[in-house]
Design an enzyme around this catalytic site. Structure first.
Site, PDB file in Angstrom:
ATOM      1  N   LYS A 111       0.833  -1.219   0.000  1.00  0.00           N
ATOM      2  CA  LYS A 111       0.000   0.000   0.000  1.00  0.00           C
ATOM      3  C   LYS A 111       0.856   1.251   0.000  1.00  0.00           C
ATOM      4  CE  LYS A 111      -4.434  -1.689   1.510  1.00  0.00           C
ATOM      5  NZ  LYS A 111      -5.566  -1.582   2.418  1.00  0.00           N
ATOM      6  N   LYS A 196      -2.732  -9.859  -7.701  1.00  0.00           N
ATOM      7  CA  LYS A 196      -4.032 -10.143  -7.079  1.00  0.00           C
ATOM      8  C   LYS A 196      -5.146  -9.269  -7.668  1.00  0.00           C
ATOM      9  CE  LYS A 196      -5.077  -8.374  -3.141  1.00  0.00           C
ATOM     10  NZ  LYS A 196      -5.111  -7.829  -1.786  1.00  0.00           N
ATOM     11  N   LYS A 199     -10.176  -4.598  -5.561  1.00  0.00           N
ATOM     12  CA  LYS A 199     -11.265  -3.659  -5.809  1.00  0.00           C
ATOM     13  C   LYS A 199     -10.759  -2.233  -5.976  1.00  0.00           C
ATOM     14  CE  LYS A 199     -12.991  -4.329  -1.017  1.00  0.00           C
ATOM     15  NZ  LYS A 199     -11.887  -4.187  -0.158  1.00  0.00           N
TER      16      LYS A 199
HETATM   17  P1  TYM Z   1     -10.516  -6.586   2.156  1.00  0.00           P
HETATM   18  O1  TYM Z   1     -11.659  -5.641   2.321  1.00  0.00           O
HETATM   19  O2  TYM Z   1      -9.341  -6.147   1.360  1.00  0.00           O
HETATM   20  O3  TYM Z   1     -11.015  -7.924   1.533  1.00  0.00           O
HETATM   21  C1  TYM Z   1     -12.132  -8.619   2.065  1.00  0.00           C
HETATM   22  C2  TYM Z   1     -11.907 -10.111   1.958  1.00  0.00           C
HETATM   23  O4  TYM Z   1     -11.697 -10.476   0.599  1.00  0.00           O
HETATM   24  C3  TYM Z   1     -10.501 -11.241   0.496  1.00  0.00           C
HETATM   25  N1  TYM Z   1      -9.892 -10.956  -0.799  1.00  0.00           N
HETATM   26  C4  TYM Z   1      -9.614 -11.881  -1.718  1.00  0.00           C
HETATM   27  N2  TYM Z   1      -9.798 -13.205  -1.723  1.00  0.00           N
HETATM   28  C5  TYM Z   1      -9.421 -13.873  -2.842  1.00  0.00           C
HETATM   29  N3  TYM Z   1      -8.880 -13.275  -3.927  1.00  0.00           N
HETATM   30  C6  TYM Z   1      -8.680 -11.944  -3.968  1.00  0.00           C
HETATM   31  N4  TYM Z   1      -8.172 -11.366  -5.024  1.00  0.00           N
HETATM   32  C7  TYM Z   1      -9.061 -11.180  -2.811  1.00  0.00           C
HETATM   33  N5  TYM Z   1      -9.012  -9.865  -2.517  1.00  0.00           N
HETATM   34  C8  TYM Z   1      -9.511  -9.745  -1.281  1.00  0.00           C
HETATM   35  C9  TYM Z   1      -9.635 -10.779   1.647  1.00  0.00           C
HETATM   36  O5  TYM Z   1      -8.654 -11.739   1.975  1.00  0.00           O
HETATM   37  C10 TYM Z   1     -10.655 -10.590   2.732  1.00  0.00           C
HETATM   38  O6  TYM Z   1     -10.954 -11.817   3.372  1.00  0.00           O
HETATM   39  N6  TYM Z   1      -8.048  -6.290   6.484  1.00  0.00           N
HETATM   40  C11 TYM Z   1      -9.194  -6.875   5.846  1.00  0.00           C
HETATM   41  C12 TYM Z   1     -10.499  -6.497   6.492  1.00  0.00           C
HETATM   42  C13 TYM Z   1     -10.576  -6.760   7.950  1.00  0.00           C
HETATM   43  C14 TYM Z   1     -10.773  -8.030   8.561  1.00  0.00           C
HETATM   44  C15 TYM Z   1     -10.851  -7.758   9.956  1.00  0.00           C
HETATM   45  C16 TYM Z   1     -10.894  -9.329   8.067  1.00  0.00           C
HETATM   46  C17 TYM Z   1     -10.538  -5.818   8.930  1.00  0.00           C
HETATM   47  N7  TYM Z   1     -10.709  -6.434  10.136  1.00  0.00           N
HETATM   48  C18 TYM Z   1     -11.062  -8.796  10.875  1.00  0.00           C
HETATM   49  C19 TYM Z   1     -11.109 -10.363   9.013  1.00  0.00           C
HETATM   50  C20 TYM Z   1     -11.171 -10.082  10.384  1.00  0.00           C
HETATM   51  C21 TYM Z   1      -9.251  -6.376   4.402  1.00  0.00           C
HETATM   52  O7  TYM Z   1      -8.705  -5.359   4.062  1.00  0.00           O
HETATM   53  O8  TYM Z   1     -10.023  -7.090   3.579  1.00  0.00           O
END
Ligand code: TYM
Length: 332
Positions: A111, A196, A199
């Protein structure tokens, strides 16, 4: 009954990567576990956000949770910023986290690169992000955290922080396990399949959004980068494009990669992509329809109010316990 918790940032419209790596699994897990699924708006503001856009995305993400099949009678659904315990615990954990641990986080390094390329500064919030995530999890005595592959390191840090706190201050936190799906844990970009799917990618041809129109989905999948040898085989190293499409196909249908490879033997990429596009459209179209209906109703506010109430009850107890262990405030 074991407890499961996960969250998604409202930092953009979700892609099928988020769906396959996270959301689709939440729906399957909710029947057998006590679940908490929330929307981490405080994580989203670690990079600049337009306030009205953010508000809109929080609501849309809640609608998407419900439209995908999350049931508020089975799972607690809420917004992170409506439960103050998250930031309260985050501060106490911050004081037990070293700078070095945070500097090692690969997502932080990625990031920083992205923000720098955009000419934007790095907020201290971006650096502290993993501690807030640890607080999200440790507040609720969670057994498993279902996430995509890219969040594994953050959950490992959470485990380390929990263990350290327990050793220093006495048993306080349950140490959670990470839960990574067998298929779809790392969905890659359609045009650059060695990175990867994200979004927040600037090129919309790299991802399929959960809200993309059927014809847009078809177009994006059909123009996904593959290779020139025309053989449908799984080889992440040498054939990243078709391997990614196989992974997506398998995650949508639960058919194994081996079975797909056997079934499509001798077929061209065109047929495979066109079948995959129809599978994705068939799954997303009804979700999009439900999402539109939900956005017009009062259901979202009702669900979020009830979710915040339960989450606050649980979080408050844990925050008080941690304050007590660390000697904050007065003894009453
Ligand atoms: P975030 O919002 O980036 O993504 C949400 C979830 O989607 C998964 N993900 C993917 N899985 C497969 N392929 C991809 N290309 C892909 N891109 C994203 C992420 O692994 C995630 O499960 N830090 C976390 C949010 C968070 C969180 C938490 C998660 C904050 N607190 C507590 C679990 C528990 C995040 O930025 O996810």
């Amino acid at each position: 009954m074991s407890r499961i918790l996960s969250a998604i940032q409202p930092s953009g419209t979700l892609t099928i990567g988020n769906y396959l790596g996270a959301l689709k699994n939440f729906v399957e897990l909710q029947d057998e576990h006590d679940c908490l699924f929330f929307i981490v708006d405080q994580h989203a503001i670690t990079v600049p956000q337009d306030r009205l856009e953010l508000r809109k995305r929080i609501k849309e993400l809640t609608a998407l949770y419900l439209a995908c099949g999350l049931d508020p009678n089975k799972a607690t659904i809420f917004i992170q910023s409506e439960v103050p315990g998250h930031t309260q615990l985050a501060w106490m954990l911050t004081c037990n986290t070293s700078m070095g641990e945070l500097e090692r986080m690969t997502q932080y390094k990625d990031k920083v690169q992205k923000q720098t390329a955009k000419g934007q500064g790095i907020s201290a919030g971006l650096f502290m992000y993993p501690v807030l995530m640890a607080a999200d999890i440790l507040l609720y005595d969670v057994d498993f955290v279902p996430v995509g592959d890219d969040q594994k390191q953050h959950v490992e840090l959470t485990r380390d922080l929990a263990e350290r706190f327990n050793n220093r201050f006495g048993e306080t936190f349950k140490v959670p396990e990470v839960w990574i799906p067998k298929r779809g844990a790392r969905v890659m970009s359609l045009q650059e399949p060695t990175k990867k799917m994200s979004k927040s990618d600037d090129n919309p041809r790299n991802f399929v959004l959960m809200t993309d129109e059927p014809n847009v989905i078809r177009k994006k999948i059909k123009s996904a980068v593959t290779d020139s040898d025309g053989v449908i085989a799984y080889d992440r190293q040498n054939k990243p494009g078709i391997s990614n499409l196989l992974d997506i196909y398998s995650a949508f249908t639960s058919e194994s990669i081996e079975s797909l490879v056997a079934r499509y033997e001798g077929c061209g990429y065109g047929q495979f992509k066109s079948d995959l596009a129809e599978i994705v459209v068939a799954e997303l179209e009804p979700i999009q329809q439900r999402m539109k209906e939900l956005l017009k109703s009062n259901v979202i506010d009702e669900v979020l109010d009830a979710g915040a109430k339960r989450a606050n009850q649980l979080a408050f107890k844990k925050v008080k316990k941690v304050e007590h262990k660390m000697g904050l405030g007065r003894k009453k």
